[in-house]
Design an enzyme around this catalytic site. Structure first.
Site, PDB file in Angstrom:
ATOM      1  N   LYS A 243       0.824  -1.221   0.000  1.00 48.44           N
ATOM      2  CA  LYS A 243       0.000   0.000   0.000  1.00 48.44           C
ATOM      3  C   LYS A 243       0.848   1.257   0.000  1.00 48.44           C
ATOM      4  O   LYS A 243       0.522   2.227  -0.689  1.00 48.44           O
ATOM      5  CB  LYS A 243      -0.928   0.004   1.215  1.00 48.44           C
ATOM      6  CG  LYS A 243      -1.996  -1.061   1.192  1.00 48.44           C
ATOM      7  CD  LYS A 243      -2.885  -0.984   2.411  1.00 48.44           C
ATOM      8  CE  LYS A 243      -2.139  -1.174   3.699  1.00 48.44           C
ATOM      9  NZ  LYS A 243      -1.484  -2.496   3.809  1.00 48.44           N
TER      10      LYS A 243
ATOM     11  N   LYS B 297       4.126   2.740  12.322  1.00 47.90           N
ATOM     12  CA  LYS B 297       5.504   2.613  11.828  1.00 47.90           C
ATOM     13  C   LYS B 297       5.962   3.896  11.153  1.00 47.90           C
ATOM     14  O   LYS B 297       7.158   4.085  10.934  1.00 47.90           O
ATOM     15  CB  LYS B 297       5.608   1.472  10.811  1.00 47.90           C
ATOM     16  CG  LYS B 297       5.292   0.095  11.340  1.00 47.90           C
ATOM     17  CD  LYS B 297       5.820  -1.000  10.416  1.00 47.90           C
ATOM     18  CE  LYS B 297       5.393  -0.846   8.969  1.00 47.90           C
ATOM     19  NZ  LYS B 297       3.933  -0.974   8.758  1.00 47.90           N
TER      20      LYS B 297
ATOM     21  N   ASP C 298      -5.551  -4.406   7.204  1.00 43.16           N
ATOM     22  CA  ASP C 298      -6.959  -4.721   7.023  1.00 43.16           C
ATOM     23  C   ASP C 298      -7.796  -3.822   7.930  1.00 43.16           C
ATOM     24  O   ASP C 298      -7.291  -3.217   8.876  1.00 43.16           O
ATOM     25  CB  ASP C 298      -7.184  -6.196   7.382  1.00 43.16           C
ATOM     26  CG  ASP C 298      -8.514  -6.735   6.892  1.00 43.16           C
ATOM     27  OD1 ASP C 298      -9.308  -5.942   6.372  1.00 43.16           O
ATOM     28  OD2 ASP C 298      -8.740  -7.945   7.044  1.00 43.16           O
TER      29      ASP C 298
END
Length: 297
Positions: free
Chosen positions: A44, A70, A157
């Site tokens: 992504k 992150k 998700d």
């Protein structure tokens, strides 16, 4: 300008879940907003960053917002891990009026403005709060007024309402997937989340981006079954891996036929998304039905 975040208002119960109303002051109404979702590790951030550059190559003013603790969504654009909004707010004891734009916004390649929302400490807080604080801060500093495109790069998700919160701001949700069971299973869950959010907000499904896959047969079969469409296809190429290692977007790498084909596909995708078009009216499958659909004898 200071915008207060009012207590969220529960709108109504939809299919067993509570939908939380968005503070109307925090709407992004001056740009086209895309939220990029997909299974964890599917690419992504790579997709979002190169798509942001493609929009900028079309002459658009682009803002990319990474929504992962992150805070590495934008590192190929900025060549470093940018400071997070949450870290910046903590440094001034959450007195946002003391922050400067450069405390939480970094200019990346080809003028793409980069923001890393960050996240609460592990096991505490909610990703939705972080997204809300980020949009609030951007509006306070009038940064959204000078933006044509906003790209939300969202963590993994959709497992809770917090991670689904960017959908409350988006015009179109894009799903990145590979041609395998786990990726398509996650895609089906994301379709369900978008379907739920669309009952109360303006977000609609824009389509599917096939990534890291030589073939797209299973993706296309699923798309046909539920009412999705494939917008672009990016094979699993070594040049993409090397671009990440070099902390570079694909548009900065040395030209080759393979690379040129990929960047051309990103430009085509950006042009398609900017032009708009009809959204996908997809209906997700039940988990058991999907398991049978994707299974093999």
């Amino acid at each position: 300008m200071n915008i207060a975040i009012r207590n969220p208002v529960v709108a109504r119960k939809e299919e067993g879940s509570l939908q939380v109303a968005l503070d109307p002051d925090l709407k992004i109404d001056t740009a086209k907003v895309f939220a990029v979702y997909g299974k964890g590790g599917i690419g992504k951030s790579t997709t979002s960053s190169n798509l942001s550059v493609a929009f900028s190559k079309l002459g658009k003013r682009v803002l990319q917002i990474g929504c992962d603790p992150k805070h590495d969504s934008t590192f190929t654009l900025t060549k470093r891990l940018a400071p997070t909004v949450i870290d910046a707010l903590e440094s001034v004891n959450f007195h946002s009026e003391e922050l400067r734009v450069e405390d939480f916004v970094v200019e990346g390649y080809n003028g793409v403005m980069c923001v890393e929302a960050g996240g609460p400490p592990a096991g505490t807080g909610c990703g939705g709060y972080v997204v809300g604080q980020t949009v609030k801060l951007l509006k306070e500093h009038h940064l959204l007024e000078d933006t044509d495109v906003v790209v939300f790069d969202v963590l993994g998700d959709v497992v809770c309402g917090g991670f689904a919160s960017p959908l409350q701001h988006a015009d179109r949700a894009l799903i990145v997937t590979a041609n395998d069971f786990d990726s398509i299973f996650a895609m089906n869950r994301i379709v369900a989340a978008i379907h739920a959010k669309s009952k109360n907000y303006g977000v609609r499904l824009g389509g599917v981006i096939a990534n890291r896959s030589a073939k797209t047969d299973e993706i296309d079969r699923f798309n046909d079954a539920v009412g999705l469409k494939r917008l672009a296809h990016f094979p699993d190429l070594d040049v993409v891996r090397r671009s990440r290692l070099k902390k570079s977007t694909l548009f900065e790498m040395d030209s080759s036929p393979e690379l040129d084909a990929v960047t051309a596909e990103y430009m085509r995708l950006a042009e398609t998304l900017w032009a708009g078009g009809e959204p996908c009216e997809a209906a997700p499958m039940k988990d058991r039905d999907l398991f049978e659909f994707l299974g093999f004898d």
